[in-house]
Scaffold this motif. Structure first.
Motif, PDB file in Angstrom:
ATOM      1  N   TYR A  78       0.810  -1.234   0.050  1.00 44.27           N
ATOM      2  CA  TYR A  78       0.012   0.014   0.138  1.00 44.27           C
ATOM      3  C   TYR A  78       0.742   1.370   0.095  1.00 44.27           C
ATOM      4  O   TYR A  78       0.153   2.211  -0.399  1.00 44.27           O
ATOM      5  N   ASP A  83      -3.600 -12.453   8.528  1.00 45.06           N
ATOM      6  CA  ASP A  83      -3.531 -11.110   8.088  1.00 45.06           C
ATOM      7  C   ASP A  83      -4.745 -10.076   8.474  1.00 45.06           C
ATOM      8  O   ASP A  83      -5.640 -10.767   9.031  1.00 45.06           O
ATOM      9  N   LYS A 124     -12.789  -7.679   2.272  1.00 43.31           N
ATOM     10  CA  LYS A 124     -13.588  -6.813   1.525  1.00 43.31           C
ATOM     11  C   LYS A 124     -14.007  -7.604   0.379  1.00 43.31           C
ATOM     12  O   LYS A 124     -13.179  -7.865  -0.777  1.00 43.31           O
TER      13      LYS A 124
HETATM   14  P1  5GP Z   1      -4.599  -7.111  -0.745  1.00 45.31           P
HETATM   15  O1  5GP Z   1      -2.869  -7.735  -1.215  1.00 45.31           O
HETATM   16  O2  5GP Z   1      -5.300  -8.477  -0.431  1.00 45.31           O
HETATM   17  O3  5GP Z   1      -5.001  -6.460  -1.909  1.00 45.31           O
HETATM   18  O4  5GP Z   1      -4.496  -6.328   0.303  1.00 45.31           O
HETATM   19  C1  5GP Z   1      -4.519  -6.610   1.633  1.00 45.31           C
HETATM   20  C2  5GP Z   1      -3.477  -5.564   2.514  1.00 45.31           C
HETATM   21  O5  5GP Z   1      -3.902  -4.137   1.771  1.00 45.31           O
HETATM   22  C3  5GP Z   1      -3.814  -5.459   3.848  1.00 45.31           C
HETATM   23  O6  5GP Z   1      -3.064  -6.513   4.336  1.00 45.31           O
HETATM   24  C4  5GP Z   1      -3.825  -4.135   4.236  1.00 45.31           C
HETATM   25  O7  5GP Z   1      -2.616  -4.069   4.759  1.00 45.31           O
HETATM   26  C5  5GP Z   1      -3.984  -3.349   3.037  1.00 45.31           C
HETATM   27  N1  5GP Z   1      -5.717  -2.869   2.883  1.00 45.31           N
HETATM   28  C6  5GP Z   1      -6.540  -3.355   2.377  1.00 45.31           C
HETATM   29  N2  5GP Z   1      -7.573  -2.650   2.528  1.00 45.31           N
HETATM   30  C7  5GP Z   1      -7.275  -1.786   3.712  1.00 45.31           C
HETATM   31  C8  5GP Z   1      -8.115  -0.916   4.443  1.00 45.31           C
HETATM   32  O8  5GP Z   1      -9.207  -0.539   4.474  1.00 45.31           O
HETATM   33  N3  5GP Z   1      -7.318  -0.252   5.432  1.00 45.31           N
HETATM   34  C9  5GP Z   1      -5.814  -0.339   5.742  1.00 45.31           C
HETATM   35  N4  5GP Z   1      -5.673   0.199   6.582  1.00 45.31           N
HETATM   36  N5  5GP Z   1      -5.361  -1.439   4.701  1.00 45.31           N
HETATM   37  C10 5GP Z   1      -5.963  -1.860   3.897  1.00 45.31           C
END
Ligand code: 5GP
Ligand code: MG
Length: 176
Positions: free
Chosen positions: A71, A100, A130
Motif C-alpha cells: 500500500y 492478516d 472486502k
Molecule cells: P491485498 O493484497 O489483498 O489487496 O491487500 C491486503 C492488504 O492491503 C492488507 O493486508 C492491508 O495491509 C491493506 N489494506 C487493504 N484494505 C485496507 C483498508 O481498508 N485499510 C487499511 N488500513 N489497509 C488496507
C-alpha cells in the motif's frame, strides 16, 4: 470522541466476541498446534488477541512475523508486493496459519503462501474481508468480518502509519 474522523464500524465488544468463535473454528479445523505467520504491521493486534483466544481453546501457537507491503502511504494498493522482513522460523512439516488484517485483492496472501510452501498444511485467517475485489484466486479459511468497500483503520490498521492504536475498526472519512 477522540478521533472524530474515524466512524466506528466494528466495536471492541464485537471484535472480542468474534475472537472466541474464530479460535473455536480454527481449533476444530487445525488441531492443537499451529505455527502462526503474522503479517506485519496491520495484523499485530489481531494476532495478539487471536493467539490468546487460541490458548483458551487449548491450542499451542508458535509465532513468526513477516513484513510485506503493497500500500505504501496511500489508500489504494500499488499492486506490487514487496518483502521487507522475511520468515525466520522453520515451517517445514508444520501446520501453518497465515494471519492478516484484510483480504482485498488477495495479492498479499498469495505472496505469503509462497513463502511457506514447505509447510505441511497452510490455512489463512483474516480479520476482515472486502468481497468482490480479488485479483488472484485466493480464499481465506477463517474470516472475522466481511466489510463494505471502504478504507478502514484501527485495531492495528493504519493510514500512513497512524490510527493503529484505536481499539475498534472504523471508516476513515477524510481519506475515503
Ligand atoms: P491485498 O493484497 O489483498 O489487496 O491487500 C491486503 C492488504 O492491503 C492488507 O493486508 C492491508 O495491509 C491493506 N489494506 C487493504 N484494505 C485496507 C483498508 O481498508 N485499510 C487499511 N488500513 N489497509 C488496507
Ligand atoms: Mg497488510
Amino acid at each position: 470522541m477522540k478521533n472524530p474522523q474515524v466512524t466506528p464500524l466494528i466495536s471492541e465488544a464485537e471484535i472480542k466476541a468474534r475472537m472466541k468463535t474464530l479460535a473455536k473454528e480454527i481449533a476444530a479445523s487445525m488441531g492443537n498446534e499451529v505455527m502462526v505467520i503474522s503479517l506485519l504491521k496491520g495484523s499485530f493486534m489481531f494476532t495478539a488477541d487471536l493467539i490468546r483466544a487460541l490458548h483458551a481453546e487449548g491450542v499451542k501457537a508458535q509465532v513468526d512475523f513477516i513484513t510485506l507491503s503493497s500500500y505504501g502511504k496511500g489508500t489504494t494498493s500499488s499492486g506490487t508486493v514487496t518483502v521487507s522482513r522475511g520468515i525466520s522460523e522453520d515451517v517445514s512439516g508444520k501446520s501453518v496459519l497465515i494471519v492478516d488484517d484484510i483480504l482485498e485483492s488477495g495479492r498479499t496472501i498469495d505472496f505469503a503462501r509462497k513463502l511457506v510452501s514447505d509447510a505441511k498444511h497452510v490455512k489463512v485467517a483474516v480479520l476482515l474481508e472486502k468481497p468482490g475485489k480479488l485479483a488472484v484466486e485466493i480464499k481465506a479459511d477463517f474470516i472475522g468480518f466481511t466489510i463494505p468497500d471502504k478504507f478502514v483503520v484501527g485495531y492495528g490498521l493504519d493510514y500512513a502509519n497512524s490510527y493503529r492504536e484505536i481499539p475498534f475498526v472504523g471508516v476513515l472519512s477524510s481519506a475515503a
